[in-house]
Design a protein around this motif. Structure first.
Motif, PDB file in Angstrom:
ATOM      1  N   TRP A  77       3.390  10.739   7.263  1.00 38.50           N
ATOM      2  CA  TRP A  77       4.308   9.629   7.060  1.00 38.50           C
ATOM      3  C   TRP A  77       4.352   8.796   8.342  1.00 38.50           C
ATOM      4  O   TRP A  77       4.169   9.315   9.438  1.00 38.50           O
ATOM      5  CB  TRP A  77       5.727  10.117   6.695  1.00 38.50           C
ATOM      6  CG  TRP A  77       6.476  10.755   7.836  1.00 38.50           C
ATOM      7  CD1 TRP A  77       7.264  10.135   8.772  1.00 38.50           C
ATOM      8  CD2 TRP A  77       6.492  12.144   8.197  1.00 38.50           C
ATOM      9  NE1 TRP A  77       7.769  11.032   9.683  1.00 38.50           N
ATOM     10  CE2 TRP A  77       7.310  12.287   9.351  1.00 38.50           C
ATOM     11  CE3 TRP A  77       5.895  13.290   7.658  1.00 38.50           C
ATOM     12  CZ2 TRP A  77       7.540  13.512   9.957  1.00 38.50           C
ATOM     13  CZ3 TRP A  77       6.132  14.516   8.271  1.00 38.50           C
ATOM     14  CH2 TRP A  77       6.936  14.619   9.404  1.00 38.50           C
ATOM     15  N   TYR A  86      14.226  15.681   3.013  1.00 39.15           N
ATOM     16  CA  TYR A  86      13.871  14.964   1.799  1.00 39.15           C
ATOM     17  C   TYR A  86      13.688  15.959   0.652  1.00 39.15           C
ATOM     18  O   TYR A  86      13.546  17.172   0.866  1.00 39.15           O
ATOM     19  CB  TYR A  86      12.591  14.156   2.002  1.00 39.15           C
ATOM     20  CG  TYR A  86      11.351  14.985   2.259  1.00 39.15           C
ATOM     21  CD1 TYR A  86      10.449  15.276   1.232  1.00 39.15           C
ATOM     22  CD2 TYR A  86      11.074  15.495   3.534  1.00 39.15           C
ATOM     23  CE1 TYR A  86       9.317  16.046   1.466  1.00 39.15           C
ATOM     24  CE2 TYR A  86       9.946  16.261   3.776  1.00 39.15           C
ATOM     25  CZ  TYR A  86       9.071  16.535   2.745  1.00 39.15           C
ATOM     26  OH  TYR A  86       7.954  17.311   2.976  1.00 39.15           O
ATOM     27  N   PRO A 169       3.275  14.388  -1.209  1.00 42.77           N
ATOM     28  CA  PRO A 169       3.682  13.028  -0.804  1.00 42.77           C
ATOM     29  C   PRO A 169       2.924  12.628   0.454  1.00 42.77           C
ATOM     30  O   PRO A 169       2.658  13.451   1.331  1.00 42.77           O
ATOM     31  CB  PRO A 169       5.178  13.190  -0.524  1.00 42.77           C
ATOM     32  CG  PRO A 169       5.316  14.613  -0.065  1.00 42.77           C
ATOM     33  CD  PRO A 169       4.281  15.402  -0.831  1.00 42.77           C
ATOM     34  N   GLY A 171       2.184   9.170   3.318  1.00 44.20           N
ATOM     35  CA  GLY A 171       2.229   7.812   3.839  1.00 44.20           C
ATOM     36  C   GLY A 171       1.334   7.766   5.064  1.00 44.20           C
ATOM     37  O   GLY A 171       1.213   8.752   5.794  1.00 44.20           O
ATOM     38  N   CYS A 297       3.785   2.591   3.591  1.00 42.42           N
ATOM     39  CA  CYS A 297       5.153   2.680   3.085  1.00 42.42           C
ATOM     40  C   CYS A 297       6.117   2.351   4.213  1.00 42.42           C
ATOM     41  O   CYS A 297       5.746   2.390   5.390  1.00 42.42           O
ATOM     42  CB  CYS A 297       5.432   4.077   2.509  1.00 42.42           C
ATOM     43  SG  CYS A 297       5.247   5.418   3.701  1.00 42.42           S
ATOM     44  N   ALA A 301      10.524   6.598   3.646  1.00 39.90           N
ATOM     45  CA  ALA A 301      10.000   6.509   2.281  1.00 39.90           C
ATOM     46  C   ALA A 301      10.035   7.845   1.547  1.00 39.90           C
ATOM     47  O   ALA A 301      10.092   7.879   0.312  1.00 39.90           O
ATOM     48  CB  ALA A 301       8.573   5.973   2.304  1.00 39.90           C
ATOM     49  N   PHE A 302       9.987   8.974   2.273  1.00 41.08           N
ATOM     50  CA  PHE A 302      10.072  10.268   1.603  1.00 41.08           C
ATOM     51  C   PHE A 302      11.416  10.433   0.902  1.00 41.08           C
ATOM     52  O   PHE A 302      11.531  11.177  -0.069  1.00 41.08           O
ATOM     53  CB  PHE A 302       9.879  11.410   2.615  1.00 41.08           C
ATOM     54  CG  PHE A 302       8.436  11.757   2.885  1.00 41.08           C
ATOM     55  CD1 PHE A 302       7.413  10.845   2.659  1.00 41.08           C
ATOM     56  CD2 PHE A 302       8.095  13.001   3.388  1.00 41.08           C
ATOM     57  CE1 PHE A 302       6.090  11.159   2.918  1.00 41.08           C
ATOM     58  CE2 PHE A 302       6.773  13.338   3.653  1.00 41.08           C
ATOM     59  CZ  PHE A 302       5.770  12.413   3.414  1.00 41.08           C
ATOM     60  N   GLY A 305      11.482   6.757  -1.678  1.00 41.64           N
ATOM     61  CA  GLY A 305      10.393   6.657  -2.649  1.00 41.64           C
ATOM     62  C   GLY A 305       9.695   5.310  -2.657  1.00 41.64           C
ATOM     63  O   GLY A 305       8.734   5.122  -3.415  1.00 41.64           O
ATOM     64  N   ASP A 307       7.170   2.696  -2.223  1.00 41.12           N
ATOM     65  CA  ASP A 307       5.729   2.661  -1.938  1.00 41.12           C
ATOM     66  C   ASP A 307       5.174   3.999  -1.453  1.00 41.12           C
ATOM     67  O   ASP A 307       4.121   4.044  -0.800  1.00 41.12           O
ATOM     68  CB  ASP A 307       5.398   1.559  -0.920  1.00 41.12           C
ATOM     69  CG  ASP A 307       5.565   0.165  -1.516  1.00 41.12           C
ATOM     70  OD1 ASP A 307       5.185  -0.021  -2.677  1.00 41.12           O
ATOM     71  OD2 ASP A 307       6.091  -0.727  -0.821  1.00 41.12           O
ATOM     72  N   LEU A 308       5.854   5.081  -1.765  1.00 40.66           N
ATOM     73  CA  LEU A 308       5.355   6.408  -1.395  1.00 40.66           C
ATOM     74  C   LEU A 308       4.171   6.771  -2.292  1.00 40.66           C
ATOM     75  O   LEU A 308       4.223   6.598  -3.513  1.00 40.66           O
ATOM     76  CB  LEU A 308       6.463   7.450  -1.567  1.00 40.66           C
ATOM     77  CG  LEU A 308       6.096   8.888  -1.183  1.00 40.66           C
ATOM     78  CD1 LEU A 308       5.821   8.990   0.312  1.00 40.66           C
ATOM     79  CD2 LEU A 308       7.213   9.847  -1.593  1.00 40.66           C
ATOM     80  N   ARG A 309       3.101   7.253  -1.703  1.00 33.47           N
ATOM     81  CA  ARG A 309       1.945   7.696  -2.467  1.00 33.47           C
ATOM     82  C   ARG A 309       2.048   9.194  -2.735  1.00 33.47           C
ATOM     83  O   ARG A 309       2.511   9.952  -1.869  1.00 33.47           O
ATOM     84  CB  ARG A 309       0.652   7.369  -1.725  1.00 33.47           C
ATOM     85  CG  ARG A 309       0.478   5.873  -1.497  1.00 33.47           C
ATOM     86  CD  ARG A 309      -0.824   5.539  -0.792  1.00 33.47           C
ATOM     87  NE  ARG A 309      -0.924   4.101  -0.546  1.00 33.47           N
ATOM     88  CZ  ARG A 309      -1.958   3.505   0.033  1.00 33.47           C
ATOM     89  NH1 ARG A 309      -2.994   4.231   0.436  1.00 33.47           N
ATOM     90  NH2 ARG A 309      -1.974   2.199   0.211  1.00 33.47           N
TER      91      ARG A 309
END
Length: 327
Positions: A77, A86, A169, A171, A297, A301-302, A305, A307-309
């Motif tokens: 991330w 998270y 997850p 980023g 992201c 983002a974790f 969410g 733009d989290l891939r």
């Protein structure tokens, strides 16, 4: 020590005593078209980029522990995770708080991983490392880093592959500190206030506002609401204190008053880019470079969410960006 000096072929670090390796790892130099880039194996750190001897990034010595995140690869991330906590697929995870001052987990887990060489030639190098399953992030990720130089500039591609049996997850981001000017000393530590007179152009649509105490997201607003943070039209940075993520940007241009500087861009997968004016109160460093950090992201983002891939087992994702001199 360069990889050549380390005395090997496909894996230059092979057989080299640890005591002979610089603090930033084995050094991989690539050059072409007037550009030169140097990676250190620790964190696959982009230690320097120059054009005909003119630094384009703020660099550091090979046998120096990397200052902050200068030139670092950010995975799995980028930026901050609030409280290092998270939830993913119904499971709560707690990461170590790598930035105790803000009580956040900062910039991922790859920064101090030692990468090995997969391929190396005069114009390009490929390194590979792994993030092993651990408390707070129980997935195995393979990270492949490729850097090349040519007459068009420097290009870096980072690919993350989920080598776990469960989805993960992810980023990605990078943390180059840009410097401008025509002199050979432009990348060295310099006096306070250098950034203030530089001119920045980075067309974007939105900016994420953050709290002053922890630099955590407060919300996203249209740049029309924050003209003090808007660099859509080229202007001096002035005294703007920047530590913000922008959306809708595809490139940035940074120059001095004479027009000497650097231009960078990134692929469409980088939905966000962080600007950081390096306001830490450290002698010789404060506001001496501008970090422009493409990210897949935004911060935290974790948790959000945004733009989290999410990678299925065996699936990969990537980030690509490039840099060239402006004169």
């Amino acid at each position: 020590m360069t990889a050549a000096e380390a005395g090997a072929a496909s894996v230059p670090a092979s057989g080299v005593p640890a005591s002979a390796v610089p603090a930033s790892g084995v050094q991989y130099e690539v050059s072409g078209g007037g550009y030169e880039a140097v990676l250190g194996s620790v964190g696959a750190t982009l230690r320097s980029v120059s054009f005909h001897g003119r630094p384009l990034l703020a660099s550091f010595e090979a046998d120096e522990v990397r200052p902050g995140m200068r030139g670092a690869l950010l995975a799995p991330w980028p930026n901050r995770l609030a409280d290092g906590r998270y939830e993913f697929d119904g499971v709560e995870h707690q990461l170590t708080l790598s930035d105790p001052v803000t009580a956040t987990a900062l910039h991922g887990l790859a920064a101090w991983t030692d990468f090995s060489c997969v391929r190396w030639g005069s114009g390009g190098v490929a390194l590979r490392g792994r993030i092993e399953p651990q408390t707070g992030y129980p997935w195995r990720l393979r990270l492949d880093v490729e850097v090349s130089v040519s007459a068009g500039g420097m290009r870096q591609r980072i690919t993350a592959t989920n080598e776990s049996t469960r989805r993960a997850p992810i980023g990605l981001g990078v943390h180059p500190y840009l410097v401008v000017g025509a002199g050979a000393d432009a990348g060295a530590a310099s006096a306070e206030g250098d950034v203030d007179g530089w001119r920045l152009s980075m067309p974007a649509t939105d900016v994420m506002l953050v709290s002053e105490d922890r630099m955590l997201p407060l919300g996203v607003v249209d740049l029309a609401e924050r003209p003090d943070l808007d660099f859509t039209a080229e202007r001096e940075i002035g005294d703007a204190a920047l530590n913000h993520a922008y959306a809708g940007a595809a490139g940035a241009r940074l120059t001095d008053a004479r027009g000497h500087g650097v231009e960078m861009g990134w692929d469409e997968g980088c939905a966000w880019v962080q600007l950081y004016s390096d306001d830490l109160d450290e002698p010789g460093r404060r506001r001496s470079a501008l970090a422009v950090e493409p990210m897949t992201c935004p911060p935290d983002a974790f948790s959000s969410g945004i733009d989290l891939r999410v990678l299925a087992p065996g699936e990969s994702t990537s980030l690509e960006w490039w840099l060239r001199a402006v004169s």
